[in-house]
Design a protein around this motif. Structure first.
Motif, PDB file in Angstrom:
ATOM      1  N   ILE A  10     -16.512  87.213  33.289  1.00 36.80           N
ATOM      2  CA  ILE A  10     -15.414  88.149  33.076  1.00 36.80           C
ATOM      3  C   ILE A  10     -15.488  89.257  34.116  1.00 36.80           C
ATOM      4  N   VAL A  11     -14.350  89.555  34.724  1.00 36.02           N
ATOM      5  CA  VAL A  11     -14.260  90.603  35.745  1.00 36.02           C
ATOM      6  C   VAL A  11     -13.076  91.503  35.394  1.00 36.02           C
ATOM      7  N   LEU A  12     -13.272  92.794  35.531  1.00 41.92           N
ATOM      8  CA  LEU A  12     -12.196  93.762  35.320  1.00 41.92           C
ATOM      9  C   LEU A  12     -11.714  94.276  36.670  1.00 41.92           C
ATOM     10  N   ILE A  13     -10.409  94.307  36.843  1.00 41.17           N
ATOM     11  CA  ILE A  13      -9.807  94.835  38.064  1.00 41.17           C
ATOM     12  C   ILE A  13      -8.849  95.948  37.673  1.00 41.17           C
ATOM     13  N   GLN A  14      -9.174  97.140  38.111  1.00 39.13           N
ATOM     14  CA  GLN A  14      -8.300  98.288  37.872  1.00 39.13           C
ATOM     15  C   GLN A  14      -7.680  98.678  39.202  1.00 39.13           C
ATOM     16  N   GLY A  15      -6.399  98.428  39.332  1.00 40.67           N
ATOM     17  CA  GLY A  15      -5.714  98.707  40.583  1.00 40.67           C
ATOM     18  C   GLY A  15      -4.439  99.469  40.357  1.00 40.67           C
ATOM     19  N   GLU A  16      -4.188 100.433  41.197  1.00 40.20           N
ATOM     20  CA  GLU A  16      -2.976 101.229  41.054  1.00 40.20           C
ATOM     21  C   GLU A  16      -1.743 100.383  41.311  1.00 40.20           C
ATOM     22  N   THR A  17      -0.649 100.818  40.788  1.00 39.20           N
ATOM     23  CA  THR A  17       0.617 100.110  40.974  1.00 39.20           C
ATOM     24  C   THR A  17       0.943  99.975  42.457  1.00 39.20           C
ATOM     25  N   GLY A  18       1.215  98.750  42.862  1.00 38.77           N
ATOM     26  CA  GLY A  18       1.538  98.493  44.257  1.00 38.77           C
ATOM     27  C   GLY A  18       0.390  98.005  45.097  1.00 38.77           C
ATOM     28  N   CYS A  19      -0.806  97.887  44.523  1.00 38.73           N
ATOM     29  CA  CYS A  19      -1.955  97.435  45.325  1.00 38.73           C
ATOM     30  C   CYS A  19      -1.944  95.920  45.545  1.00 38.73           C
ATOM     31  N   GLY A  20      -1.124  95.180  44.797  1.00 41.36           N
ATOM     32  CA  GLY A  20      -1.014  93.747  45.011  1.00 41.36           C
ATOM     33  C   GLY A  20      -1.874  92.891  44.105  1.00 41.36           C
ATOM     34  N   LYS A  21      -2.417  93.453  43.049  1.00 47.31           N
ATOM     35  CA  LYS A  21      -3.321  92.673  42.189  1.00 47.31           C
ATOM     36  C   LYS A  21      -2.604  91.509  41.518  1.00 47.31           C
ATOM     37  N   THR A  22      -1.358  91.707  41.117  1.00 50.76           N
ATOM     38  CA  THR A  22      -0.646  90.666  40.386  1.00 50.76           C
ATOM     39  C   THR A  22      -0.335  89.462  41.260  1.00 50.76           C
ATOM     40  N   THR A  23       0.053  89.686  42.506  1.00 55.90           N
ATOM     41  CA  THR A  23       0.459  88.588  43.381  1.00 55.90           C
ATOM     42  C   THR A  23      -0.677  88.057  44.246  1.00 55.90           C
ATOM     43  N   GLN A  24      -1.652  88.894  44.594  1.00 51.58           N
ATOM     44  CA  GLN A  24      -2.662  88.469  45.558  1.00 51.58           C
ATOM     45  C   GLN A  24      -3.917  87.887  44.919  1.00 51.58           C
ATOM     46  N   VAL A  25      -4.380  88.452  43.804  1.00 51.42           N
ATOM     47  CA  VAL A  25      -5.619  87.957  43.196  1.00 51.42           C
ATOM     48  C   VAL A  25      -5.517  86.481  42.814  1.00 51.42           C
ATOM     49  N   PRO A  26      -4.421  86.015  42.194  1.00 52.63           N
ATOM     50  CA  PRO A  26      -4.325  84.575  41.923  1.00 52.63           C
ATOM     51  C   PRO A  26      -4.399  83.724  43.180  1.00 52.63           C
ATOM     52  N   GLN A  27      -3.813  84.209  44.272  1.00 54.37           N
ATOM     53  CA  GLN A  27      -3.865  83.449  45.522  1.00 54.37           C
ATOM     54  C   GLN A  27      -5.273  83.434  46.099  1.00 54.37           C
ATOM     55  N   LYS A 141     -13.282  86.439  23.128  1.00 57.35           N
ATOM     56  CA  LYS A 141     -14.592  86.931  22.715  1.00 57.35           C
ATOM     57  C   LYS A 141     -15.352  85.877  21.922  1.00 57.35           C
ATOM     58  N   GLU A 142     -14.654  85.116  21.085  1.00 54.16           N
ATOM     59  CA  GLU A 142     -15.309  84.106  20.266  1.00 54.16           C
ATOM     60  C   GLU A 142     -15.851  82.948  21.106  1.00 54.16           C
ATOM     61  N   VAL A 143     -15.106  82.535  22.127  1.00 56.96           N
ATOM     62  CA  VAL A 143     -15.526  81.373  22.918  1.00 56.96           C
ATOM     63  C   VAL A 143     -16.342  81.771  24.141  1.00 56.96           C
ATOM     64  N   GLN A 144     -16.534  83.054  24.353  1.00 58.06           N
ATOM     65  CA  GLN A 144     -17.254  83.514  25.548  1.00 58.06           C
ATOM     66  C   GLN A 144     -18.624  82.839  25.712  1.00 58.06           C
ATOM     67  N   PRO A 145     -19.456  82.733  24.676  1.00 60.15           N
ATOM     68  CA  PRO A 145     -20.743  82.048  24.876  1.00 60.15           C
ATOM     69  C   PRO A 145     -20.613  80.537  25.009  1.00 60.15           C
ATOM     70  N   LYS A 146     -19.503  79.948  24.511  1.00 58.77           N
ATOM     71  CA  LYS A 146     -19.349  78.495  24.507  1.00 58.77           C
ATOM     72  C   LYS A 146     -18.732  77.966  25.793  1.00 58.77           C
ATOM     73  N   ARG A 147     -18.093  78.818  26.566  1.00 58.96           N
ATOM     74  CA  ARG A 147     -17.392  78.384  27.789  1.00 58.96           C
ATOM     75  C   ARG A 147     -17.966  79.124  28.997  1.00 58.96           C
ATOM     76  N   PRO A 148     -19.179  78.799  29.429  1.00 58.20           N
ATOM     77  CA  PRO A 148     -19.780  79.532  30.550  1.00 58.20           C
ATOM     78  C   PRO A 148     -19.039  79.331  31.869  1.00 58.20           C
ATOM     79  N   ASN A 149     -18.280  78.239  31.992  1.00 60.00           N
ATOM     80  CA  ASN A 149     -17.558  77.979  33.238  1.00 60.00           C
ATOM     81  C   ASN A 149     -16.173  78.604  33.268  1.00 60.00           C
ATOM     82  N   LEU A 150     -15.724  79.131  32.149  1.00 59.78           N
ATOM     83  CA  LEU A 150     -14.422  79.793  32.120  1.00 59.78           C
ATOM     84  C   LEU A 150     -14.506  81.129  32.844  1.00 59.78           C
ATOM     85  N   ARG A 151     -13.537  81.390  33.686  1.00 59.73           N
ATOM     86  CA  ARG A 151     -13.482  82.647  34.417  1.00 59.73           C
ATOM     87  C   ARG A 151     -12.269  83.446  33.947  1.00 59.73           C
ATOM     88  N   VAL A 152     -12.531  84.700  33.578  1.00 61.62           N
ATOM     89  CA  VAL A 152     -11.480  85.565  33.041  1.00 61.62           C
ATOM     90  C   VAL A 152     -11.408  86.826  33.889  1.00 61.62           C
TER      91      VAL A 152
END
Length: 252
Positions: A10-27, A141-152
């Protein structure tokens, strides 16, 4: 960002509006996955949730345009209630949170967040604590220990980071010198992406004329004049083309 997503569940990304997190991080994630050697590559299914349908549609179209394809015909698609625009080659799917919850409900607790459904889940605008988002975070939260390969990836501009860091912390065992063990809470990493607003100045027609050295009135009609005389022919059709041309030349 790519390294953190690869090494952490799990990773948290806090980015101001206009930084491109919505369009660029998935790419970024998609490009990194496709660059992996074929023998080490696993199937990639990236899902990006949006709180509103219009956001899912517009962001999907924008990302598809940046990748040089038409949404639904390549690796980018979207799915909202009643509408699915995604082809068989789709690897990056934008959808509403409700769509993801419906899919999870159909899978059941045993197969929830299975690799066949999602390998990377990006929750955008996570600060909008609606019922759908809270339910999905609870299931995560419930599946977090069961899915070690899942990236959130949790993304927002104004989220309460401390709240999410505490919620998704997991106990880990630390071995001290001498063989003693100690249990500590491991927090997810967080990335802060700064941004800035470009300066904007209001410029009025009088100022433009003065800068361009124009002394006469504009060769154009006001909207009221056009409404009064819609059939009155004129060379400019109500548009001052000379002013447009001089303004473009001045900008260049």
């Amino acid at each position: 960002i790519v390294n953190m997503v690869r090494d952490n569940q799990i990773v948290l990304i806090q980015g101001e509006t206009g930084c491109g997190k919505t369009t660029q991080v998935p790419q970024y994630i998609l490009e990194a996955a496709l660059k992996t050697k074929s023998e080490q590559r696993r199937a990639v299914r990236i899902i990006v949730t949006q709180p509103r349908r219009i956001a899912a549609i517009t962001v999907a179209k924008r990302v598809a345009e940046e990748l040089g394809e038409k949404v639904g015909e390549g690796i980018v698609g979207y799915k909202i209630r009643g509408t699915t625009v995604a082809g068989p080659r789709c690897k990056l799917l934008f959808c509403t949170t409700g769509v993801v919850l419906r899919r999870l409900a159909n899978e059941g607790s045993k197969w929830m967040f299975s690799p066949k459904t999602v390998t990377h889940l990006l929750v955008d605008e996570v600060h909008e604590r609606g019922v759908d988002t809270d339910f999905m975070l609870t299931f995560l939260k419930e599946v977090q220990p069961k899915r070690p390969n899942l990236r959130v990836v949790l993304m927002s501009a104004t989220m309460d980071t401390e709240c999410f860091l505490k919620y998704f912390s997991l106990p880990t065992t630390i071995v001290r010198d001498g063989g003693s063990e100690e249990v500590a809470m491991s927090r997810p990493p967080m990335v802060i992406c700064p941004a800035f607003c470009h300066p904007v100045a209001e410029v009025y027609l009088e100022g433009i004329n003065a800068r361009l050295g124009r002394t006469g009135p504009a060769d154009a009609k006001s909207p009221d004049e056009l409404r009064r005389d819609p059939n009155d022919p004129s060379e400019s059709d109500g548009i001052d083309y000379d002013l447009i041309l001089q303004t473009i030349e001045e900008l260049e």
